[in-house]
Design an enzyme around this catalytic site. Structure first.
Site, PDB file in Angstrom:
ATOM      1  N   THR A   1       0.795  -1.225   0.000  1.00 42.70           N
ATOM      2  CA  THR A   1       0.000   0.000   0.000  1.00 42.70           C
ATOM      3  C   THR A   1       0.833   1.282   0.000  1.00 42.70           C
ATOM      4  OG1 THR A   1      -1.772  -1.138   1.136  1.00 42.70           O
ATOM      5  CG2 THR A   1      -1.752   1.270   1.302  1.00 42.70           C
TER       6      THR A   1
ATOM      7  N   ASP B   1      -9.536  -3.510   0.021  1.00 42.69           N
ATOM      8  CA  ASP B   1      -8.358  -4.153   0.595  1.00 42.69           C
ATOM      9  C   ASP B   1      -8.682  -4.920   1.879  1.00 42.69           C
ATOM     10  OD1 ASP B   1      -5.278  -4.303   0.589  1.00 42.69           O
ATOM     11  OD2 ASP B   1      -5.713  -3.556   2.594  1.00 42.69           O
TER      12      ASP B   1
ATOM     13  N   HIS C   1      -8.144  -9.007   2.359  1.00 47.16           N
ATOM     14  CA  HIS C   1      -7.271  -9.650   3.351  1.00 47.16           C
ATOM     15  C   HIS C   1      -8.063 -10.627   4.223  1.00 47.16           C
ATOM     16  CE1 HIS C   1      -3.546  -7.544   2.701  1.00 47.16           C
ATOM     17  NE2 HIS C   1      -4.089  -6.349   2.868  1.00 47.16           N
TER      18      HIS C   1
ATOM     19  N   ASP D   1      -3.874   0.838  -5.585  1.00 46.62           N
ATOM     20  CA  ASP D   1      -2.439   0.644  -5.374  1.00 46.62           C
ATOM     21  C   ASP D   1      -1.932  -0.738  -5.790  1.00 46.62           C
ATOM     22  OD1 ASP D   1      -4.012  -0.421  -3.353  1.00 46.62           O
ATOM     23  OD2 ASP D   1      -2.694   0.218  -1.707  1.00 46.62           O
ATOM     24  N   HIS D   2      -2.771  -1.770  -5.645  1.00 43.49           N
ATOM     25  CA  HIS D   2      -2.328  -3.147  -5.908  1.00 43.49           C
ATOM     26  C   HIS D   2      -3.542  -4.051  -5.942  1.00 43.49           C
ATOM     27  CE1 HIS D   2      -3.309  -3.819  -1.752  1.00 43.49           C
ATOM     28  NE2 HIS D   2      -2.574  -2.767  -1.428  1.00 43.49           N
TER      29      HIS D   2
ATOM     30  N   HIS E   1      -0.927  -9.276  -0.604  1.00 48.58           N
ATOM     31  CA  HIS E   1      -0.313  -8.634  -1.762  1.00 48.58           C
ATOM     32  C   HIS E   1       1.079  -8.202  -1.341  1.00 48.58           C
ATOM     33  CE1 HIS E   1      -1.041  -4.792   0.266  1.00 48.58           C
ATOM     34  NE2 HIS E   1      -2.176  -5.353   0.637  1.00 48.58           N
TER      35      HIS E   1
HETATM   36 ZN   LIG Z   1      -3.200  -1.300  -0.300  1.00 49.11          ZN
END
Ligand SMILES: [Zn+2]
Ligand SMILES: *[C@@H]1O[C@H](CO)[C@@H](O)[C@H](O)[C@H]1NC(C)=O
Ligand SMILES: *[C@@H]1O[C@H](CO)[C@@H](O)[C@H](O)[C@H]1NC(C)=O
Ligand SMILES: *[C@@H]1O[C@H](CO)[C@@H](O)[C@H](O)[C@H]1NC(C)=O
Ligand SMILES: *[C@@H]1O[C@H](CO)[C@@H](O)[C@H](O)[C@H]1NC(C)=O
Ligand SMILES: *[C@@H]1O[C@H](CO)[C@@H](O)[C@H](O)[C@H]1NC(C)=O
Ligand SMILES: *[C@@H]1O[C@H](CO)[C@@H](O)[C@H](O)[C@H]1NC(C)=O
Ligand SMILES: CC(=O)N[C@H]1CO[C@H](CO)[C@@H](O)[C@@H]1O
Length: 473
Positions: free
Chosen positions: A86, A206, A210, A254-255, A354
């Site tokens: 992040t 996100d 997770h 971001d990812h 990630h």
């Molecule tokens: Zn992130």
């Protein structure tokens, strides 16, 4: 008769030259078209939904986001920066730099010069951020006001400055509240002009990725429905305030996220006693400092697990751009997609994670954009995330700081830029050349057949009027 045919040949050749040169000149003229007419650019709003993996766009129904990019542009996958975490990636978005060049290299860092430790939960020491300058500061130098809301680094005094407006980080502030403040700041009031650049951050999807793992369709559908509702809220808020159509909006992330499993654990203690190293960061990219016998320790770690690659710092591949910084530790260990590095035990810390290699599609986010500067209904498959920074500087007419991006591909997203598909142009030119040279050969063949005998040297004699052709001067 033969002279006529030679003339035809020459004309054909000239036509060919004219077409090719004319085509190339046209390309140049279009490329340097006067673009300074835009006096005060529209404000720019950059929104990040953390951990929005690119293929969520295909897997889940997102009517508001779909509507947004159907009227604007969509980049289906962004190649982000390594490590795909992040903080490194959010800082790359606003600086255009790889992690090794902006200094935010991981979620947990150690600086061997100051001997300080960095945690994302305690990140406000300016020294970590000062190797670069985010756009919300650079844009101040152009006389603009800026805002940064919960974006990593936004509440840190970097090089002695902050954005004009920012929030101290607080995950409990709702998206709607963040948004309301941002639109108010963009609007400005009678005393103050509005902000020209605002960066807005939101923690989902996100968090859900997770907790549940990206493969849990039920959970992710719910999370992405909420994200899409927030995008709907954003559009209706822009409409309500009259900003819609007058601001450029970028929606990105971001990812991505990979599914993890208890069956894919890598235990460092199975290979090496923890007394032998200091651990700086753990998974999926571990950073460690060997206590002594660095070569022996590296040798052990490099054979530790077939789904983990060990690198000594100076052998980290160039393509990762993750070497030239004192905050990169002497040994890094990179887990394969979906594998989790732990020290001991059997506990999987997160169902989704990630940070893995940035060449993996599962680590890639996307970019959608809409507004007066963007094309409508344009789609492209990929872009580098570091290219977003020069794009934003261009949109704002802010001189960019030195960075690792280019405008070359990103300008294809813009309405007033002529964007040539290079392979297509080359293909066209080659095609035209082929057709015309075939024609020339055919004409020659015909001329030989019709003439009384071979007159190979005739052509050499008729060279008198070449100088009058301006194209050949
Ligand atoms: Zn992130
Ligand atoms: C571009 O436009 C600006 C004003 O719109 C003008 O001052 C400038 O001379 C133009 N430049 C070129 C190369 O045409
Ligand atoms: C945050 O880090 C600083 C050093 O950078 C340290 O002095 C401080 O105690 C830390 N705060 C917390 C809450 O851990
Ligand atoms: C930061 O700003 C303050 C006051 O605005 C000034 O006193 C200080 O010298 C500045 N520090 C640096 C490093 O520029
Ligand atoms: C956001 O707006 C509210 C009023 O709507 C205001 O009370 C609050 O101070 C603003 N937040 C910041 C960080 O300025
Ligand atoms: C998926 O997530 C839901 C919560 O939304 C949970 O109840 C369910 O057990 C999860 N399914 C799997 C297969 O993990
Ligand atoms: C990235 O940009 C920075 C700043 O210009 C530069 O120092 C660095 O060498 C660049 N990295 C690469 C790989 O080009
Ligand atoms: C390779 C190596 O240095 N191993 C050492 C790691 O730490 C344990 C416990 O301190 C030692 O016994 C090993 O020799």
């Amino acid at each position: 008769m033969t002279a006529n045919q030679v003339l035809i040949e020459k004309l054909t050749f000239r036509m060919l030259l004219r077409i090719v040169l004319g085509f190339l000149c046209g390309v140049r003229a279009l490329a340097t078209e006067n673009n300074t007419a835009q006096q005060r650019p529209p404000p720019l709003l950059l929104v990040s939904f953390d951990g929005f993996r690119a293929d969520y766009l295909r897997r889940f129904d997102m009517p508001n986001l779909n509507h947004l990019y159907s009227q604007g542009v969509l980049v289906e996958q962004l190649t982000n920066v390594f490590v795909t975490k992040t903080f490194p990636n959010h800082y790359s978005l606003v600086t255009g730099l790889f992690a090794e060049s902006h200094g935010i290299l991981a979620s947990n860092m150690y600086d061997p010069i100051s001997k300080k430790h960095f945690r994302t939960s305690n990140d406000t020491d300016p020294m970590w951020w000062s190797q670069a300058e985010p756009l919300w500061l650079t844009a101040l130098d152009s006389g603009y006001k800026t805002a940064a809301v919960m974006w990593p680094g936004s509440d840190v005094t970097i090089r002695n400055r902050t954005a004009t407006h920012f929030f101290p980080y607080d995950s409990k502030v709702t998206f709607e509240q963040r948004l309301k403040n941002v639109t108010e700041w963009i609007l400005g009031n009678k005393k103050e002009p509005g902000v020209m650049f605002a960066a807005l951050y939101w923690e989902e999807p996100d968090g859900s990725g997770h907790r549940f793992g990206p493969d849990n369709t039920t959970a992710m559908q719910k999370a992405l429905k909420e994200v899409d509702d927030n995008i709907g809220l954003l559009m209706s808020e822009l409409k309500r305030t009259g900003l819609l159509g007058h601001v450029n909006v970028l929606i990105t992330s971001d990812h991505g996220m990979a599914q993890c499993s208890e069956e894919r654990l890598i235990r460092l203690n199975d290979c090496l006693h923890p007394d032998n190293y200091t651990l700086v960061d753990l998974t999926p990219v571990a950073a460690l400092i060997p206590q002594k016998d660095a070569d022996v320790i590296f040798g052990i770690l490099s054979k530790c697990h077939k789904h983990m690659t060990a690198y000594v710092k100076n052998a980290i591949p160039d393509r990762l751009h993750y070497r030239n910084n004192e905050r990169v530790q002497p040994i890094i260990l990179v887990a394969d997609e979906g594998w989790t590095i732990i020290q001991q035990g059997n506990k999987l810390p997160r169902l989704g994670d990630h940070g893995y290699d940035n060449s993996l599609p599962s680590m890639h986010p996307f970019l959608a954009a809409t507004g007066p500067s963007f094309r409508q209904g344009y789609r492209t498959s990929s872009l580098q995330s570091v290219d977003i920074y020069p794009l934003m500087c261009h949109l704002l007419s802010v001189p960019p700081r030195p960075n690792n991006g280019t405008l070359y591909q990103a300008r294809c997203l813009l309405a007033d830029e002529t964007c040539w598909d290079v392979p297509l142009v080359v293909g066209l030119v080659v095609g035209v050349l082929l057709v015309l040279s075939t024609l020339t050969v055919l004409i020659r063949l015909l001329s030989y057949r019709r003439s009384s005998g071979p007159r190979a040297f005739q052509r050499l004699q008729i060279d008198d009027d070449d100088d009058d052709d301006p194209l050949l001067e």
